[in-house]
Design a protein around this motif. Sequence first.
Motif, PDB file in Angstrom:
ATOM      1  N   TRP A  32       0.828  -1.198   0.000  1.00  0.00           N
ATOM      2  CA  TRP A  32       0.000   0.000   0.000  1.00  0.00           C
ATOM      3  C   TRP A  32       0.867   1.256   0.000  1.00  0.00           C
ATOM      4  CZ3 TRP A  32      -5.406   0.555   0.151  1.00  0.00           C
ATOM      5  CH2 TRP A  32      -6.120  -0.642   0.176  1.00  0.00           C
ATOM      6  N   SER A  33       0.369   2.279  -0.705  1.00  0.00           N
ATOM      7  CA  SER A  33       1.082   3.549  -0.782  1.00  0.00           C
ATOM      8  C   SER A  33       0.065   4.666  -0.946  1.00  0.00           C
ATOM      9  CB  SER A  33       2.076   3.546  -1.948  1.00  0.00           C
ATOM     10  OG  SER A  33       1.403   3.239  -3.160  1.00  0.00           O
ATOM     11  N   LEU A  34       0.558   5.884  -0.869  1.00  0.00           N
ATOM     12  CA  LEU A  34      -0.281   7.069  -1.037  1.00  0.00           C
ATOM     13  C   LEU A  34       0.262   7.873  -2.203  1.00  0.00           C
ATOM     14  CD1 LEU A  34      -2.707   8.508   0.354  1.00  0.00           C
ATOM     15  CD2 LEU A  34      -1.028   9.926   1.540  1.00  0.00           C
ATOM     16  N   TRP A  35      -0.633   8.206  -3.136  1.00  0.00           N
ATOM     17  CA  TRP A  35      -0.226   8.925  -4.338  1.00  0.00           C
ATOM     18  C   TRP A  35      -0.948  10.262  -4.417  1.00  0.00           C
ATOM     19  CZ3 TRP A  35       2.705   7.103  -8.712  1.00  0.00           C
ATOM     20  CH2 TRP A  35       3.246   5.819  -8.535  1.00  0.00           C
ATOM     21  N   GLU A  36      -0.311  11.219  -5.053  1.00  0.00           N
ATOM     22  CA  GLU A  36      -0.996  12.437  -5.451  1.00  0.00           C
ATOM     23  C   GLU A  36      -1.806  12.121  -6.699  1.00  0.00           C
ATOM     24  OE1 GLU A  36       1.880  15.436  -6.060  1.00  0.00           O
ATOM     25  OE2 GLU A  36       2.670  15.353  -4.013  1.00  0.00           O
ATOM     26  N   ALA A  37      -3.049  12.567  -6.722  1.00  0.00           N
ATOM     27  CA  ALA A  37      -3.904  12.261  -7.860  1.00  0.00           C
ATOM     28  C   ALA A  37      -3.255  12.743  -9.152  1.00  0.00           C
ATOM     29  CB  ALA A  37      -5.268  12.924  -7.677  1.00  0.00           C
ATOM     30  N   PHE A  38      -3.133  11.851 -10.122  1.00  0.00           N
ATOM     31  CA  PHE A  38      -2.497  12.146 -11.406  1.00  0.00           C
ATOM     32  C   PHE A  38      -1.077  12.678 -11.217  1.00  0.00           C
ATOM     33  CE2 PHE A  38      -7.048  13.120 -11.949  1.00  0.00           C
ATOM     34  CZ  PHE A  38      -7.375  12.061 -12.776  1.00  0.00           C
ATOM     35  N   GLY A  39      -0.412  12.306 -10.123  1.00  0.00           N
ATOM     36  CA  GLY A  39       0.895  12.884  -9.873  1.00  0.00           C
ATOM     37  C   GLY A  39       1.879  11.882  -9.311  1.00  0.00           C
ATOM     38  N   ASP A  40       2.724  12.343  -8.390  1.00  0.00           N
ATOM     39  CA  ASP A  40       3.817  11.540  -7.862  1.00  0.00           C
ATOM     40  C   ASP A  40       3.382  10.775  -6.625  1.00  0.00           C
ATOM     41  OD1 ASP A  40       5.482  12.590  -9.836  1.00  0.00           O
ATOM     42  OD2 ASP A  40       5.967  14.343  -8.588  1.00  0.00           O
ATOM     43  N   LYS A  41       4.230   9.789  -6.286  1.00  0.00           N
ATOM     44  CA  LYS A  41       3.984   9.007  -5.088  1.00  0.00           C
ATOM     45  C   LYS A  41       4.224   9.883  -3.862  1.00  0.00           C
ATOM     46  CE  LYS A  41       5.242   4.755  -5.255  1.00  0.00           C
ATOM     47  NZ  LYS A  41       6.033   3.501  -5.240  1.00  0.00           N
ATOM     48  N   HIS A  42       3.290   9.831  -2.922  1.00  0.00           N
ATOM     49  CA  HIS A  42       3.344  10.681  -1.731  1.00  0.00           C
ATOM     50  C   HIS A  42       3.938   9.935  -0.534  1.00  0.00           C
ATOM     51  CE1 HIS A  42       2.096  14.476   0.105  1.00  0.00           C
ATOM     52  NE2 HIS A  42       1.722  13.794   1.176  1.00  0.00           N
ATOM     53  N   LEU A  43       3.561   8.661  -0.364  1.00  0.00           N
ATOM     54  CA  LEU A  43       4.137   7.787   0.658  1.00  0.00           C
ATOM     55  C   LEU A  43       4.556   6.485  -0.017  1.00  0.00           C
ATOM     56  CD1 LEU A  43       1.730   8.206   3.742  1.00  0.00           C
ATOM     57  CD2 LEU A  43       3.961   9.271   3.373  1.00  0.00           C
ATOM     58  N   PRO A  44       5.652   5.866   0.424  1.00  0.00           N
ATOM     59  CA  PRO A  44       6.206   4.685  -0.279  1.00  0.00           C
ATOM     60  C   PRO A  44       5.357   3.432  -0.106  1.00  0.00           C
ATOM     61  CG  PRO A  44       7.409   5.102   1.749  1.00  0.00           C
ATOM     62  CD  PRO A  44       6.473   6.250   1.592  1.00  0.00           C
ATOM     63  N   ASP A  45       5.759   2.361  -0.853  1.00  0.00           N
ATOM     64  CA  ASP A  45       5.033   1.091  -0.847  1.00  0.00           C
ATOM     65  C   ASP A  45       5.459   0.202   0.321  1.00  0.00           C
ATOM     66  OD1 ASP A  45       3.675   1.518  -3.346  1.00  0.00           O
ATOM     67  OD2 ASP A  45       5.568   1.110  -4.342  1.00  0.00           O
ATOM     68  N   ASP A  46       5.550   0.715   1.507  1.00  0.00           N
ATOM     69  CA  ASP A  46       5.992  -0.136   2.601  1.00  0.00           C
ATOM     70  C   ASP A  46       4.939  -0.265   3.693  1.00  0.00           C
ATOM     71  OD1 ASP A  46       6.158   2.416   3.509  1.00  0.00           O
ATOM     72  OD2 ASP A  46       8.281   2.361   4.047  1.00  0.00           O
ATOM     73  N   TYR A  47       3.662  -0.106   3.289  1.00  0.00           N
ATOM     74  CA  TYR A  47       2.554  -0.289   4.226  1.00  0.00           C
ATOM     75  C   TYR A  47       1.775  -1.549   3.857  1.00  0.00           C
ATOM     76  CZ  TYR A  47       3.437   4.509   5.699  1.00  0.00           C
ATOM     77  OH  TYR A  47       4.023   5.654   6.174  1.00  0.00           O
ATOM     78  N   GLU A  48       1.324  -2.267   4.868  1.00  0.00           N
ATOM     79  CA  GLU A  48       0.469  -3.428   4.634  1.00  0.00           C
ATOM     80  C   GLU A  48      -0.990  -3.018   4.461  1.00  0.00           C
ATOM     81  OE1 GLU A  48       1.314  -5.567   8.165  1.00  0.00           O
ATOM     82  OE2 GLU A  48       3.435  -5.796   7.679  1.00  0.00           O
ATOM     83  N   TYR A  49      -1.310  -1.803   4.882  1.00  0.00           N
ATOM     84  CA  TYR A  49      -2.671  -1.301   4.737  1.00  0.00           C
ATOM     85  C   TYR A  49      -2.662   0.211   4.932  1.00  0.00           C
ATOM     86  CZ  TYR A  49      -7.687  -0.714   5.347  1.00  0.00           C
ATOM     87  OH  TYR A  49      -8.983  -0.320   5.191  1.00  0.00           O
TER      88      TYR A  49
END
Length: 726
Positions: A195-212
């Motif tokens: 799981w990660s957090l992205w800016e809509a139509f943009g860059d990754k906001h938080l990395p892919d190191d979350y399980e949820y």
Amino acid sequence: MKTCLTRIIALLVTLALLAGAIPFALAAERMDFRVLEAEGDTDKNAIYVVTKPKFYTADIESFHGEYAVYTDILTGSPGIVDYRGNIVYSSGTDRPEPYTVIGENLFLTSETPYGTGYLYDFSGKRLYDILLSPYEVMALYDSVTGASLGFRIGESCAWWEDVPSILVSWEGSEFPYAVGEVQNGLVCCNTEQGWSLWEAFGDKHLPDDYEYLSFTDADLLLSRQNGVYRMIRTDGTPLDDQTYDDVQKLRSQFPAMIVGKGGKYGLLNGTGSEIAPLCFDQIEQTYFLQEDPAYFAFRGTVDGKTEDYIASSSGYQTKAEWDRAHNRLLRQDWYLLTDSEGYAQLADDQGQTLISESFSVVMQTGSSLVLWFRPAGVTRFYDWDLNLLAEVAGLPSGRTKQGFAFSNTAEDGSRSTDFYDQNGRLIRSVPGVCVISNEANTIALGRADGKYAFADGRGNLLTDYDYCYLYPIFSGDSVQYPYYCVKKQSGPFSEIVDGRTGKKVLPSGYTVNDWSTLLPEGRYFPVFSNDKTGFARITRRGESPYKDVSLNDWYGTAVKFCYNAGLMNGVEIGRFKPGAGMTRAMLVQVLYNISGEKTAAHGFTDVPADAWFADAVNWAAENHIVEGVSKTKFAPNSQITREQMVTILYRYAKTFGCSFAPSADLSRYSDSSSISGYATEAMAWAVGNGIIKGTSSTKISPQGTATRAAVATILMRFVRLMANCE
């Protein structure tokens, strides 16, 4: 003071003086301020209508919130119009054609047979080279504000029980497994890496190191890493040092979670604040109770004892405590004991059952308690000593302030409606009709021949049976209003009737097309006049009548009060502009609308005889309520100051000969010396009687201009003071 309701209503149709229109003036007798206060405290609906329609009826294709897609009947080119009737986008041979408007300054085109298209702003600029489907994502990003908009849910998985996730299927998208939880332009995404957090139509906001990851509030997320749950901010920093072994979201209308740690369970709200501490051995949500404010029920076990509880986003209590606090009847020593099956019993403060049989519906009047016993199929009327007054078969199909209506169908199929008063006494039986719907004062009746009429709560007809079509008006969020779309057999168009009075509510010459146009997403719909289209907006009960005023604003209640009482109008359809200034002429006109009587001209050279405020200024000057800025000048268009406003109100109040609370000592304000000599007495009166307060604990700001928000607040306080005039 003489009071006549019909004249009061006429007086309170306050002129469009604040909207820049030329108002008219009415001579009037003095107002009973108690009636004015009651009007201000009511909770009304309203239909706002734009009075300068611009489009032919065939132009409007579809509505999307505050915008509509139209087609120019001369060129055949579609475009976008806002709710004020202004063209905000028009297409041409070299400009894309709008298909779906999805928010301010945004629309989608239709590029494929499946309805997918590109996102454009109203200037015609393509924002992203990604095909989007309006059926899967209604909107993800607002290019103006950067905030997320609403969704139309497509096929997807449900990650939490009743919060559907939205699968975003964009060609070329970088989040192929994105889950549609979006806040402020940020998207929670589930990829193969995590799981990660992205800016809509943009860059990754938080990395892919979350399980949820999942939003619980606008700027807060519930996260899981290494099997441990915690609340984090959108920048990834922890909200606090609390961690949990297990989290389960509740089925409620607000974000709330059951959290567990070390074998104990508690409740958190969406902001991470504690609802219930980690003191329960087990927690199970049982049912959702109500929406405004939101409450839910849960069953908790502590030290082996299981009990039912009621909770909100701020705390919890036992169900017995909640029942006593929230299910009180008109007699304060009675309350309802409810269960999860929808049944109730009547109990006293000692918890003793007063009526042994369980009932399903409770209706209170000033003189009776009316209960429907579903198993027995009867409605019983009791007085407030619990003596049985009457028993009527069935459940009322209509209720007004005057009584109850029961619709009956005989074995031969014939219909009738019986009208009863509040004590269960039969008033009259009307054959051949049944109840269609009802409001506080009226009931819509339908005959077997398909004709409809409006009646009062005693069965007296307010209209003849001249409607062949009657449909209640809903908004896009399924809120019903007390208005009905009605049609007479002779005409192709429909009218709108207030179900509370049976009277038409659109201006003369305006009609609507059919009921389907009255289901707008943003509560806007088209109205027609002389083959052209304008727009109307419905305001629901319990909300501000203006889009730029929230009831949570410090002035929100006052603005609504002044609107209901007819003291102030908006500056345009749906807008109040609370921060704008108010002129001297505007305030005088408000007072004249309440109590003015036409007088001779006073001689101000800047008050022309044909000015919309002339009668008001002349009346106020004649009664020594106002003075000019000089002997010959009134300065009607000057912004009114705080001291000028309270001086006018003070002089106006004195014409009623009322006694008031003692005047205040103004010396506690450091700027009291700047109060003009003519205004000193009025300012002391206004502060002493709660009409005006300091702009801070040490300043009164007498020379500061009064905004429309401040004027509304002061007028509300003034009306309430005058309502208690002695």
